[in-house]
Design a protein around this motif. Structure first.
Motif, short mmCIF file in Angstrom:
data_model
loop_
_atom_site.label_atom_id
_atom_site.label_comp_id
_atom_site.label_asym_id
_atom_site.label_seq_id
_atom_site.Cartn_x
_atom_site.Cartn_y
_atom_site.Cartn_z
N LYS A 53 -15.36 40.04 62.34
CA LYS A 53 -14.19 40.90 62.44
C LYS A 53 -13.01 40.28 61.70
CE LYS A 53 -11.64 44.23 64.44
NZ LYS A 53 -11.84 45.66 64.19
N ARG A 54 -12.22 41.14 61.05
CA ARG A 54 -10.98 40.70 60.39
C ARG A 54 -9.80 41.42 61.01
NH1 ARG A 54 -13.76 40.76 54.73
NH2 ARG A 54 -13.78 38.56 54.12
N TYR A 55 -8.79 40.64 61.35
CA TYR A 55 -7.52 41.22 61.81
C TYR A 55 -6.50 41.00 60.69
CZ TYR A 55 -9.57 41.53 66.46
OH TYR A 55 -10.38 41.84 67.53
N LYS A 57 -5.60 41.33 56.41
CA LYS A 57 -6.23 40.80 55.21
C LYS A 57 -6.57 39.32 55.41
CE LYS A 57 -5.60 40.10 50.26
NZ LYS A 57 -4.67 40.20 49.11
N ASP A 58 -7.81 38.98 55.16
CA ASP A 58 -8.27 37.58 55.29
C ASP A 58 -7.99 37.01 56.69
OD1 ASP A 58 -9.04 37.72 52.62
OD2 ASP A 58 -7.10 36.96 51.93
N ASN A 59 -7.97 37.88 57.68
CA ASN A 59 -7.74 37.50 59.07
C ASN A 59 -6.37 36.84 59.28
OD1 ASN A 59 -9.22 37.98 61.46
ND2 ASN A 59 -11.00 36.95 60.60
N GLU A 60 -5.39 37.28 58.49
CA GLU A 60 -4.08 36.65 58.53
C GLU A 60 -3.39 36.80 59.89
OE1 GLU A 60 -1.95 38.51 55.38
OE2 GLU A 60 -1.94 40.49 56.30
N ILE A 61 -3.65 37.91 60.59
CA ILE A 61 -3.01 38.11 61.90
C ILE A 61 -3.58 37.14 62.93
CG2 ILE A 61 -2.67 39.75 63.78
CD1 ILE A 61 -2.74 41.98 61.68
N LEU A 62 -4.92 37.02 62.94
CA LEU A 62 -5.56 36.09 63.88
C LEU A 62 -5.16 34.65 63.58
CD1 LEU A 62 -7.53 35.43 66.13
CD2 LEU A 62 -9.41 35.59 64.48
N LEU A 63 -5.18 34.28 62.32
CA LEU A 63 -4.83 32.90 61.95
C LEU A 63 -3.37 32.59 62.29
CD1 LEU A 63 -6.69 32.76 58.53
CD2 LEU A 63 -7.24 31.40 60.54
N ALA A 64 -2.49 33.54 62.05
CA ALA A 64 -1.07 33.31 62.37
C ALA A 64 -0.89 33.12 63.88
CB ALA A 64 -0.24 34.48 61.87
N THR A 65 -1.62 33.89 64.67
CA THR A 65 -1.52 33.77 66.13
C THR A 65 -2.03 32.42 66.59
OG1 THR A 65 -1.82 36.17 66.34
CG2 THR A 65 -2.13 34.84 68.32
N ILE A 66 -3.12 31.96 66.01
CA ILE A 66 -3.66 30.64 66.37
C ILE A 66 -2.63 29.56 66.03
CG2 ILE A 66 -5.39 28.91 65.77
CD1 ILE A 66 -7.40 31.22 65.48
N ARG A 67 -2.03 29.64 64.85
CA ARG A 67 -1.05 28.63 64.45
C ARG A 67 0.16 28.64 65.37
NH1 ARG A 67 -2.26 31.00 58.81
NH2 ARG A 67 -3.84 29.54 57.98
N GLU A 68 0.57 29.81 65.83
CA GLU A 68 1.72 29.91 66.73
C GLU A 68 1.49 29.16 68.04
OE1 GLU A 68 2.30 34.06 67.28
OE2 GLU A 68 3.09 34.39 65.26
N GLN A 69 0.22 29.01 68.45
CA GLN A 69 -0.09 28.34 69.71
C GLN A 69 0.00 26.83 69.61
OE1 GLN A 69 -0.24 30.67 72.02
NE2 GLN A 69 -0.24 32.11 70.30
N GLU A 90 -19.40 35.93 54.58
CA GLU A 90 -18.12 35.47 54.07
C GLU A 90 -16.95 35.70 55.03
OE1 GLU A 90 -15.71 33.31 51.82
OE2 GLU A 90 -17.89 33.47 51.68
N PRO A 91 -16.88 36.82 55.77
CA PRO A 91 -15.75 36.95 56.70
C PRO A 91 -15.69 35.82 57.72
CG PRO A 91 -16.79 39.08 56.37
CD PRO A 91 -17.68 38.06 55.70
N ALA A 92 -16.86 35.44 58.25
CA ALA A 92 -16.90 34.33 59.21
C ALA A 92 -16.55 33.01 58.53
CB ALA A 92 -18.29 34.24 59.85
N LEU A 93 -17.13 32.78 57.36
CA LEU A 93 -16.91 31.51 56.67
C LEU A 93 -15.47 31.37 56.20
CD1 LEU A 93 -20.22 31.31 54.61
CD2 LEU A 93 -19.60 29.96 56.62
N GLN A 94 -14.89 32.46 55.77
CA GLN A 94 -13.49 32.42 55.32
C GLN A 94 -12.57 32.03 56.47
OE1 GLN A 94 -11.56 36.23 54.23
NE2 GLN A 94 -11.11 35.26 52.26
#
Length: 285
Positions: A53-55, A57-69, A90-94
């Motif tokens: 799953k991607r949230y 482009k390039d999972n930027e929403i999920l990654l930003a939320t993780i970084r915020e924590q 590739e979605p998982a690996l990215q």
């Protein structure tokens, strides 16, 4: 009759909106653990059942939320990808490349990663390619093994139980010695975290010695009954599974069961948004 038809249409439209909304968002859940064996406070983020799953482009929403924590490390309880012959990984690996470049990652396989290894006649070299990619990132899955984190007074175990325990319709019996055979004895000197994808065996994980079990797999029951809040169906096609999502206890042992981040098989969520868990582990006094 016209009023009844109108009500049905409105209800159907509302349900469709909920399905689309809940299938494309996630919430952040927090939990705090205190234990005298924990030597230094730390924060972990639990990721499970992403299923490519991607949230954004390039999972930027999920990654930003993780970084915020501001986590000290990432814990993965399996099924980052979906086992589908010929499908792109590739979605998982990215996603994994992004988090592995910023945090220590401790990864336990789910049934989908396990399936790639078990059936090469179906999945070809997907398991090999996935494993090579993880190794290049510096991620070494905890396949019935563990890693000690002495700075924090924590040991993280990863359980990969046999496919027999994922059979449909009923929970299979797990011999009381099974976990010790595959994992060895649980550490008593350090606080023990067990990454175990299938939550159905939480009582056995607790007896084995897991202080904190982190699981996924159930996807929150796909749909949840409003007000009651119970998950409807598990991937094993059991109705209203006992373990569907949330915090469960067996004596002093605790299980955090994430509803996961992606969808699979039944490709919707209803009154059941995805979850990202943030866990604070702190010394007790």
């Amino acid at each position: 009759m016209d009023i009844l038809i109108t009500v049905i249409v409105i209800a159907a439209v509302a349900l469709l909106w909920v399905m689309l909304y809940d299938s494309n968002r996630f919430t952040v859940k927090y939990h705090t653990v205190e234990d005298e064996r924990i030597q230094k406070a730390c924060r972990a983020v639990l990721v499970t059942d992403l299923h490519n799953k991607r949230y954004g482009k390039d999972n930027e929403i999920l990654l930003a939320t993780i970084r915020e924590q501001g986590p000290d490390f990432i814990l993965i309880a399996g099924d980052v990808l979906t086992a589908k012959p010929g499908a792109s990984m590739e979605p998982a690996l990215q996603f994994l490349r992004a988090i592995a470049g910023e945090y220590p990652v401790y990864y336990a396989n789910g049934n989908h990663e396990h399936r790639l290894k078990l059936y090469p006649e179906t999945y070809g070299d997907m398991a090999k390619r996935y494993g090579t990619a993880l190794e290049e990132m510096g991620i070494r899955p905890l396949v019935n093994s563990h890693v000690d984190l002495p700075e924090y007074g924590i040991t993280v175990y990863g359980a990969e139980i046999d496919k027999f325990f994922y059979k449909r319709f009923k929970v299979r019996k797990m011999d009381e010695t099974y976990l010790t055979k595959i994992l060895g004895q649980a550490s008593k000197e350090r606080f023990t975290i067990l990454l175990a994808h299938n939550p159905d065996y939480f009582p056995q994980y607790a007896v084995w010695g897991a202080d904190l079990t982190m699981s996924g797999h159930i996807h929150g029951g796909v749909a949840r009954v409003p007000f009651w809040g119970k998950g409807v169906v598990s991937p094993a096609w059991r109705i209203f599974p006992k373990y569907d999502g949330g915090v469960f206890k067996e004596g002093k042992a605790v299980m955090l069961l994430s509803r996961g981040l992606g969808i699979h098989t039944i490709p919707v969520r209803v009154f059941n948004p995805a979850e990202l868990w943030v866990v604070d582990l702190v010394p007790k006094n």
